[in-house]
Design a protein around this motif. Structure first.
Motif, PDB file in Angstrom:
ATOM      1  N   ASP A  17      33.671  47.867  45.107  1.00  0.00           N
ATOM      2  CA  ASP A  17      34.029  47.634  43.641  1.00  0.00           C
ATOM      3  C   ASP A  17      34.659  46.454  43.227  1.00  0.00           C
ATOM      4  O   ASP A  17      34.478  45.605  42.471  1.00  0.00           O
ATOM      5  N   HIS A  52      31.912  43.899  43.079  1.00  0.00           N
ATOM      6  CA  HIS A  52      31.311  44.183  41.614  1.00  0.00           C
ATOM      7  C   HIS A  52      32.159  43.503  40.598  1.00  0.00           C
ATOM      8  O   HIS A  52      31.731  42.870  39.701  1.00  0.00           O
ATOM      9  N   THR A  65      31.364  40.517  38.041  1.00  0.00           N
ATOM     10  CA  THR A  65      31.442  40.513  36.551  1.00  0.00           C
ATOM     11  C   THR A  65      32.268  39.415  36.115  1.00  0.00           C
ATOM     12  O   THR A  65      32.061  38.755  35.073  1.00  0.00           O
ATOM     13  N   TYR A  73      25.027  43.064  37.325  1.00  0.00           N
ATOM     14  CA  TYR A  73      26.241  42.917  37.313  1.00  0.00           C
ATOM     15  C   TYR A  73      26.563  42.043  35.995  1.00  0.00           C
ATOM     16  O   TYR A  73      27.830  41.475  36.026  1.00  0.00           O
TER      17      TYR A  73
END
Length: 380
Positions: A308, A311, A315, A342
């Motif tokens: 994450d 991720h 972002t 994303y």
């Protein structure tokens, strides 16, 4: 042969059971029987007619060439491909745990679409993850596609609509503050690992395989040239794809943390690994797992995965204005599909955009109304 009726192609013989057997001579000169008997002579004749048409059109497949166990053919399929070590490990696991228990001893020519549907349903009932089932199905479909090209089977039995699609649960998009809470919570040896994972958008294997000569803190870049693969032990290899081999520009925000880490914890020399364990060994997920679990708990983020962080970084880059191509390059992906995943925004960013849109619309509406009021002629 007594009791056997001849015809222009093949022959039909009545059996004591009342059913009928059909036989024909293939292009290889061998006499072959139909795989089943028929309830009527007409049904047997129809089958022979279709078989004659196959031979005439060049579509005939030797029914014996597909007499290879799926297990053996799939193993050969993997061996013949130039796959990254991690992919070989993944395929081996999918075959061993999910495909071979059902199809391993079944001959290629005997696998039917109904068998594949039944297998998929059984995996889902066994609570196997949807993503895992989809990956196993795609692997089997690829193996059987090659079997079709090798003319071992006539058609691919993997024709279950949507079975190869993955619908992963959407992961949380961490905020910058949450990333730093995690970085503050891990032991100091791993602080830079967390920050580089997030703000460099790097995978675990890319971080664990990073050598000092690939980290240029003056230029603020990290080059992905080697990846750590955990196959029993840890060994280094090339990135999994050409797109994964990339150079990522880093924000100045984390450079001081990276400098401090290299001085205090990195292995010596240009080929030394940037991130190592307390004993100087290459990082392993299993050894880091306890530190990560403690950090998640301390940061109040118990469900966050290490991936994450990547991720979150993707972002952040999207919200900073990265184009689709720039995001693909930063992530190390060659397809737009993965990059688009994303490009979604966090809830707070989406709210900011909605508020901004509303403010602009309200301002435009106000100006339009004022202009309309000014244009009205006075009455009375």
């Amino acid at each position: 042969m007594p009791g056997e009726k001849s015809r222009s192609f093949g022959n039909i013989r009545p059996l004591p059971s009342g059913r009928f057997q059909a036989r024909y001579r293939g292009p290889d000169g061998r006499l072959r029987g139909a795989p089943t008997t028929f309830p009527t002579k007409k049904a047997a004749e129809r089958w022979l007619t279709l078989k004659a048409a196959e031979i005439a059109q060049g579509d005939w497949t030797d029914p014996d060439v597909g007499a290879i166990p799926f297990r053996d053919y799939a193993a050969q399929w993997v061996e013949e491909r130039d796959l990254a070590p991690r992919t070989v490990d993944l395929y081996g696991s999918l075959l061993r745990l999910h495909l071979n228990p059902t199809f391993g001893d079944v001959l290629l020519k005997d696998i039917r679409e109904a068998h594949v549907r039944s297998w998929r349903a059984s995996r889902r009932k066994a609570k196997v993850g949807k993503v895992t089932v989809a990956k196993a199905y795609r692997l089997m479909r690829a193996v059987m596609n090659t079997a079709v090209r090798d003319r071992l089977v006539k058609e691919n039995p993997c024709r279950v609509e949507g079975a190869g699609q993955e619908h992963s649960e959407e992961r949380p998009a961490l905020s910058v503050a949450e990333v730093y809470r995690l970085a503050d919570a891990v032991p100091k040896r791993y602080r830079a690992l967390v920050l580089l994972g997030a703000f460099g958008s790097l995978r675990w294997g890319e971080l664990a395989g990073l050598r000092r000569r690939y980290l240029d803190l003056d230029a603020r870049t990290v080059a992905v040239r080697e990846v750590a693969y955990e196959l029993g032990g840890v060994r280094m290899g090339p990135p999994k794809s050409r797109a994964s081999r990339r150079t990522v520009q880093l924000p100045g925000l984390i450079i001081d943390d990276l400098r401090a880490h290299v001085e205090a914890f990195a292995a010596p020399g240009p080929d030394g690994l940037v991130f190592v364990g307390a004993r100087g060994n290459a990082l392993r997920r299993t050894n880091f797992a306890a530190h990560w679990a403690s950090a998640r708990s301390a940061a109040g983020l118990p469900s966050v995965h290490f991936h994450d962080l990547r991720h979150a970084g993707n972002t952040f880059a999207a919200e900073a204005g990265a184009s689709l191509r720039e995001l693909m390059n930063r992530m190390g992906h060659s397809s737009t599909r993965a990059a688009l995943v994303y490009l979604h925004a966090r809830d707070d960013r989406a709210r900011e955009l909605a508020d901004s849109l509303g403010e602009r619309a309200a301002e435009e509406l106000r100006r339009a109304r004022e202009a309309g009021a000014e244009g009205e002629e006075p009455t009375g």
